[in-house]
Scaffold this active site. Structure first.
Site, PDB file in Angstrom:
ATOM      1  N   LYS A 132     -51.041 -16.885   8.356  1.00  0.00           N
ATOM      2  CA  LYS A 132     -51.574 -17.079   9.693  1.00  0.00           C
ATOM      3  C   LYS A 132     -50.783 -18.178  10.383  1.00  0.00           C
ATOM      4  CE  LYS A 132     -53.011 -20.742   9.955  1.00  0.00           C
ATOM      5  NZ  LYS A 132     -52.418 -22.102   9.772  1.00  0.00           N
ATOM      6  N   TYR A 216     -58.683 -21.292  12.752  1.00  0.00           N
ATOM      7  CA  TYR A 216     -59.864 -21.557  11.908  1.00  0.00           C
ATOM      8  C   TYR A 216     -61.092 -21.841  12.770  1.00  0.00           C
ATOM      9  CZ  TYR A 216     -56.622 -21.795   8.000  1.00  0.00           C
ATOM     10  OH  TYR A 216     -55.680 -21.485   7.067  1.00  0.00           O
TER      11      TYR A 216
HETATM   12  P1  NAD Z   1     -43.220 -25.824   6.291  1.00  0.00           P
HETATM   13  O1  NAD Z   1     -42.511 -26.376   7.480  1.00  0.00           O
HETATM   14  O2  NAD Z   1     -43.635 -26.767   5.230  1.00  0.00           O
HETATM   15  O3  NAD Z   1     -42.333 -24.682   5.639  1.00  0.00           O
HETATM   16  C1  NAD Z   1     -41.651 -23.734   6.414  1.00  0.00           C
HETATM   17  C2  NAD Z   1     -40.546 -23.110   5.597  1.00  0.00           C
HETATM   18  O4  NAD Z   1     -39.791 -22.249   6.459  1.00  0.00           O
HETATM   19  C3  NAD Z   1     -39.568 -24.131   5.012  1.00  0.00           C
HETATM   20  O5  NAD Z   1     -39.235 -23.757   3.708  1.00  0.00           O
HETATM   21  C4  NAD Z   1     -38.357 -24.010   5.918  1.00  0.00           C
HETATM   22  O6  NAD Z   1     -37.148 -24.313   5.255  1.00  0.00           O
HETATM   23  C5  NAD Z   1     -38.402 -22.539   6.294  1.00  0.00           C
HETATM   24  N1  NAD Z   1     -37.685 -22.240   7.531  1.00  0.00           N
HETATM   25  C6  NAD Z   1     -36.794 -21.253   7.676  1.00  0.00           C
HETATM   26  N2  NAD Z   1     -36.290 -21.255   8.904  1.00  0.00           N
HETATM   27  C7  NAD Z   1     -36.849 -22.280   9.566  1.00  0.00           C
HETATM   28  C8  NAD Z   1     -36.712 -22.803  10.880  1.00  0.00           C
HETATM   29  N3  NAD Z   1     -35.899 -22.237  11.784  1.00  0.00           N
HETATM   30  N4  NAD Z   1     -37.447 -23.874  11.209  1.00  0.00           N
HETATM   31  C9  NAD Z   1     -38.308 -24.423  10.331  1.00  0.00           C
HETATM   32  N5  NAD Z   1     -38.486 -23.979   9.060  1.00  0.00           N
HETATM   33  C10 NAD Z   1     -37.749 -22.907   8.685  1.00  0.00           C
HETATM   34  O7  NAD Z   1     -44.462 -24.999   6.868  1.00  0.00           O
HETATM   35  P2  NAD Z   1     -45.779 -24.563   6.088  1.00  0.00           P
HETATM   36  O8  NAD Z   1     -46.822 -25.586   6.338  1.00  0.00           O
HETATM   37  O9  NAD Z   1     -45.464 -24.186   4.698  1.00  0.00           O
HETATM   38  O10 NAD Z   1     -46.210 -23.281   6.949  1.00  0.00           O
HETATM   39  C11 NAD Z   1     -45.605 -21.999   6.762  1.00  0.00           C
HETATM   40  C12 NAD Z   1     -46.605 -20.915   7.196  1.00  0.00           C
HETATM   41  O11 NAD Z   1     -47.751 -21.019   6.369  1.00  0.00           O
HETATM   42  C13 NAD Z   1     -47.113 -21.042   8.631  1.00  0.00           C
HETATM   43  O12 NAD Z   1     -47.376 -19.772   9.161  1.00  0.00           O
HETATM   44  C14 NAD Z   1     -48.405 -21.818   8.467  1.00  0.00           C
HETATM   45  O13 NAD Z   1     -49.333 -21.620   9.524  1.00  0.00           O
HETATM   46  C15 NAD Z   1     -48.913 -21.225   7.182  1.00  0.00           C
HETATM   47  N6  NAD Z   1     -49.851 -22.117   6.471  1.00  0.00           N
HETATM   48  C16 NAD Z   1     -51.015 -21.590   6.072  1.00  0.00           C
HETATM   49  C17 NAD Z   1     -51.927 -22.372   5.419  1.00  0.00           C
HETATM   50  C18 NAD Z   1     -53.224 -21.767   4.965  1.00  0.00           C
HETATM   51  O14 NAD Z   1     -54.121 -22.518   4.593  1.00  0.00           O
HETATM   52  N7  NAD Z   1     -53.357 -20.451   4.955  1.00  0.00           N
HETATM   53  C19 NAD Z   1     -51.661 -23.717   5.179  1.00  0.00           C
HETATM   54  C20 NAD Z   1     -50.425 -24.232   5.585  1.00  0.00           C
HETATM   55  C21 NAD Z   1     -49.517 -23.418   6.238  1.00  0.00           C
END
Ligand code: NAD
Length: 360
Positions: A132, A216
């Site tokens: 999401k 949420y």
């Molecule tokens: P994050 O920034 O920690 O990780 C993002 C990943 O994408 C990194 O590995 C990064 O290297 C990669 N990436 C590739 N191309 C990129 C670019 N152009 N710019 C930035 N990053 C790039 O993010 P996250 O917190 O892991 O979130 C990722 C997804 O997961 C989102 O959709 C977020 O909403 C979702 N999420 C969901 C929950 C949940 O509880 N369901 C919790 C956290 C995050």
């Protein structure tokens, strides 16, 4: 779990199709005990939550990774014993089509990248789990759903909360009208994000509090009423304009539902808050937190407590979604559920732009 127990459980659930070459899982795929999941994007959520959950799952395991960072590939390979043949980058990702170890591609990238990778995974013939918010726009969501339909693969959205018995408990109260009709919902989800240069602060990458924690707050209202909102009035704001130049730090939105129920919702990257209060005709229900990874619990006006223990929401989500894939039963949160939220999110941004209430 012993293999025998696992087989028994699968067959009890009517899922013997997994072992008889169920077409959605690839008629030529070797028989396996567990479905192979490849995580795309190895950031916070994959690293801290999904990979550990995939060590607890009974119906799937961490089979592969897709990353743009070679150093991460090396670290994950060593930690999780992932063979080289199951490691991809964003360029050679499409070759995953030829890899029978991978049944499911789980897209965990910034929201603006979800569409591209969901469509590519579908074209590769893999089932897709997508985090999401599903995507920044309704058009993106529709394209993702259509690509999965055309390629005869399933699409699940990572709404972990909908797999949590505590959330299911408050949904049931509304559905069964335990306290009569819903009159008013107050729903909040936010946290203080100290980062200043992350995709969450960039519009082009799908940032903004609304798509992130806002879904949420929105889900709290949608799931508690069991209805889809018909109109919204929203206001965006920030207390840190030097950081939140492109996207909102805080969003407040009022929803109106067909039954007449109203919801006041708020989300923020500047405030730690996570609660749901539902006022019905003849009682109330409170949850705090309402969308945590664990510890979601609540109480009702008749003294009933909502307090189901849960080991790992993510492991439960992954296992239940895998069971739906092998049994060809409905997913708890399919692509259409992600789309429902994004329809409201789009209306919220329209309302912010116009300063007026927007019909959905
Ligand atoms: P994050 O920034 O920690 O990780 C993002 C990943 O994408 C990194 O590995 C990064 O290297 C990669 N990436 C590739 N191309 C990129 C670019 N152009 N710019 C930035 N990053 C790039 O993010 P996250 O917190 O892991 O979130 C990722 C997804 O997961 C989102 O959709 C977020 O909403 C979702 N999420 C969901 C929950 C949940 O509880 N369901 C919790 C956290 C995050």
């Amino acid at each position: 779990m012993e293999r025998r127990d696992f087989l028994t459980q699968l067959s009890l659930a009517g899922t013997t199709a997994l072992f008889s070459g169920y077409p959605l899982l690839g008629a030529t795929a070797p028989k396996k005990d567990k479905l192979g999941v490849a995580l795309v994007g190895l950031g916070y959520y994959s690293t801290d939550l999904l990979a550990p959950a995939l060590q607890l799952t009974e119906r799937c395991y961490l089979a592969g990774i897709v990353t743009g960072t070679p150093a991460k590939a090396e670290a994950w390979k060593a930690k999780y014993h992932i063979p080289d043949k199951n490691i991809y980058n964003y360029q050679n990702f499409d070759q995953i089509a030829n890899n029978p170890d991978i049944d499911i591609v789980y897209v965990v990238l910034p929201p603006s990248m979800h569409r591209e990778f969901v469509v590519r995974a579908a074209k590769a013939g893999k089932h897709v789990f997508c985090e999401k918010p599903m995507a920044p726009s309704v058009a993106d969501c529709e394209a993702m759903i259509s690509a999965c339909q055309q390629n005869k693969v399933k699409l699940a959205i990572g709404y972990r909360c909908q797999h949590d018995p505590n959330i299911q408990a408050y949904m049931k109260v509304g559905r069964e009208r335990k306290f009569g009709k819903v009159k008013m919902v107050n729903s909040a989800a936010g946290y203080f994000d100290a980062r200043t240069d992350h995709w969450k602060q960039k519009k082009a990458l799908g940032g903004g509090a609304m798509g992130d924690m806002g879904v949420y707050a929105l889900q709290g209202a949608r799931l508690a009423t069991g209805e889809e909102p018909v109109s919204v009035l929203a206001q965006a704001s920030t207390t840190r304009p030097e950081i939140y130049k492109e996207v909102e730090e805080t969003m407040m939105f009022l929803l109106e539902f067909p039954s007449g129920a109203r919801a006041a919702c708020q989300t923020s990257f500047g405030i730690n808050m996570n609660y749901l209060q539902v006022n019905y005709e003849k009682g109330w229900l409170k949850m705090e937190p309402q969308s945590g990874y664990n510890g979601n619990n609540g109480s009702m006006s008749d003294g009933t407590l909502i307090n189901f223990p849960i080991k790992s929401q993510q492991a439960k989500q992954l296992d239940e979604d895998c069971l739906a894939l092998v049994g060809n039963t409905p997913l708890i949160a399919p692509g259409e559920e992600g789309l429902r939220d994004i329809r409201v999110v789009e209306a919220i941004y329209k309302s912010v732009a116009s300063g007026k209430s927007v019909k959905i």
